[in-house]
Scaffold this motif. Structure first.
Motif, PDB file in Angstrom:
ATOM      1  N   THR A 182       0.858  -1.179   0.000  1.00  0.00           N
ATOM      2  CA  THR A 182       0.000   0.000   0.000  1.00  0.00           C
ATOM      3  C   THR A 182       0.895   1.229   0.000  1.00  0.00           C
ATOM      4  O   THR A 182       1.871   1.291   0.755  1.00  0.00           O
ATOM      5  N   VAL A 183       0.574   2.184  -0.867  1.00  0.00           N
ATOM      6  CA  VAL A 183       1.310   3.443  -0.946  1.00  0.00           C
ATOM      7  C   VAL A 183       0.291   4.572  -0.936  1.00  0.00           C
ATOM      8  O   VAL A 183      -0.918   4.339  -0.917  1.00  0.00           O
ATOM      9  N   ARG A 184       0.784   5.814  -0.942  1.00  0.00           N
ATOM     10  CA  ARG A 184      -0.097   6.976  -1.045  1.00  0.00           C
ATOM     11  C   ARG A 184       0.225   7.722  -2.321  1.00  0.00           C
ATOM     12  O   ARG A 184       1.381   7.860  -2.694  1.00  0.00           O
ATOM     13  N   ALA A 224      -3.430   0.501  -3.544  1.00  0.00           N
ATOM     14  CA  ALA A 224      -2.856  -0.846  -3.529  1.00  0.00           C
ATOM     15  C   ALA A 224      -1.988  -0.974  -4.765  1.00  0.00           C
ATOM     16  O   ALA A 224      -2.409  -0.607  -5.861  1.00  0.00           O
ATOM     17  N   VAL A 225      -0.766  -1.462  -4.582  1.00  0.00           N
ATOM     18  CA  VAL A 225       0.187  -1.572  -5.689  1.00  0.00           C
ATOM     19  C   VAL A 225       0.738  -2.991  -5.737  1.00  0.00           C
ATOM     20  O   VAL A 225       1.031  -3.590  -4.707  1.00  0.00           O
ATOM     21  N   TRP A 263       0.702  -2.781 -11.456  1.00  0.00           N
ATOM     22  CA  TRP A 263      -0.739  -2.587 -11.332  1.00  0.00           C
ATOM     23  C   TRP A 263      -0.959  -1.830 -10.030  1.00  0.00           C
ATOM     24  O   TRP A 263      -0.451  -2.227  -8.982  1.00  0.00           O
ATOM     25  N   ALA A 264      -1.699  -0.728 -10.086  1.00  0.00           N
ATOM     26  CA  ALA A 264      -2.036   0.042  -8.889  1.00  0.00           C
ATOM     27  C   ALA A 264      -3.480   0.491  -8.997  1.00  0.00           C
ATOM     28  O   ALA A 264      -3.948   0.825 -10.080  1.00  0.00           O
ATOM     29  N   GLU A 265      -4.184   0.487  -7.864  1.00  0.00           N
ATOM     30  CA  GLU A 265      -5.547   0.973  -7.859  1.00  0.00           C
ATOM     31  C   GLU A 265      -5.827   1.746  -6.580  1.00  0.00           C
ATOM     32  O   GLU A 265      -5.348   1.390  -5.508  1.00  0.00           O
ATOM     33  N   GLU A 266      -6.570   2.824  -6.757  1.00  0.00           N
ATOM     34  CA  GLU A 266      -6.928   3.672  -5.628  1.00  0.00           C
ATOM     35  C   GLU A 266      -7.900   2.908  -4.725  1.00  0.00           C
ATOM     36  O   GLU A 266      -8.926   2.413  -5.195  1.00  0.00           O
TER      37      GLU A 266
END
Length: 126
Positions: A24-26, A33-34, A48-51
């Motif tokens: 998890t990143v900001r 989520a990355v 792949w990253a999703e808010e």
């Protein structure tokens, strides 16, 4: 004969900053989520990253060949992927919960079962 691994390139360097696996990143003040997966001995990277709680996502592949890097955003402008790669931040560590005080378990008596007292059988009414 081993295939020579090329020197990292700018986009590959940006992807390499992300933790491998899921994390998890900001980004933009929101949690994301990355997932970064490597293939072919590190010569192929999948991002792949999703808010979290939103609808935004980022997806791209980076291929590192002997002739250089191939950057392939998936169904989105390259600028969106690059903005994410430049702008993400590590997520803050979750605050540790203070130790909660729980009520002590009641003392068990002889004849208690695992869920409490075992009551005597009551005869059925006729």
């Amino acid at each position: 004969m081993p295939v020579p691994t090329p020197a990292p390139t700018p986009v590959a360097d940006l992807v390499a900053r992300l933790p491998r696996g899921a994390s998890t990143v900001r980004y933009g003040g929101r949690p994301w989520a990355v997932s970064v997966t490597t293939y072919a001995g590190g010569r192929s990277l999948k991002l792949w990253a999703e808010e979290l709680g939103g609808t935004a996502f980022v997806s791209a592949n980076v291929y590192l060949g002997t002739s250089g890097e191939t950057f392939r955003p998936c169904e989105m402008p390259a600028a969106d992927v690059l903005a994410f790669l430049h702008g993400w931040e590590p997520a803050p560590e979750p605050a540790s919960e203070p130790a909660s005080e729980t009520a002590p378990e009641p003392a068990r008596r002889s004849g208690d079962g695992p869920r409490g007292p075992v009551l005597p059988a009551v005869p059925a009414a006729d």
